[in-house]
Motif scaffolding. Sequence first.
Motif: not given
Length: 157
Positions: A16-21, A98-103, A109-114
């Motif tokens: 999450l830290d990497v993703l959010l940064r 960003t999510v799709d580029g890393l994970h 998928e839940r992170a994107k929906a949220q």
Amino acid sequence: MRASRAVRDIGSRDDLDVLLRRFYEAAFADPLIGPFFTEIAGTDLDAHLPRITDFWERALFRAAEYRRDAFAPHAALHSARPLTAAHFGRWVQLWHATVDGLHQGPVAERAKAQGERIALAMLRRLGGRDASTDAPEGVGGSGGFVPLAALRLRSVA
């Protein structure tokens, strides 16, 4: 021929830290939403990141303590300069990219929906509309917010 890297799901606070940064670096640089972070809020990413990581760790893993009011800072920004459907739509686009580029995987998928749910809820609350209303002003209109999940994206061969 390039070797493809294995893409895995979001699995930890470190992920999450990497993703959010990466997300916030893109958001700060974005010409549409960047000024909300850089000029209006004067966001210090290093100070902001632990709190927002707590938020997402709680949302995705139910693992962290997050007892802040996530709406209040957005309401303050909205008071300084109105946040529109286009702003939230861009936030969602950057979040998905960003999510799709890393994970990839169920947590991603839940992170994107949220993210979409949060953006739509914020937009509704800032517009003074009840969260049960089907379509707040600007949704689906010219330049408005359309949740990415509602779009069918096709790749062109």
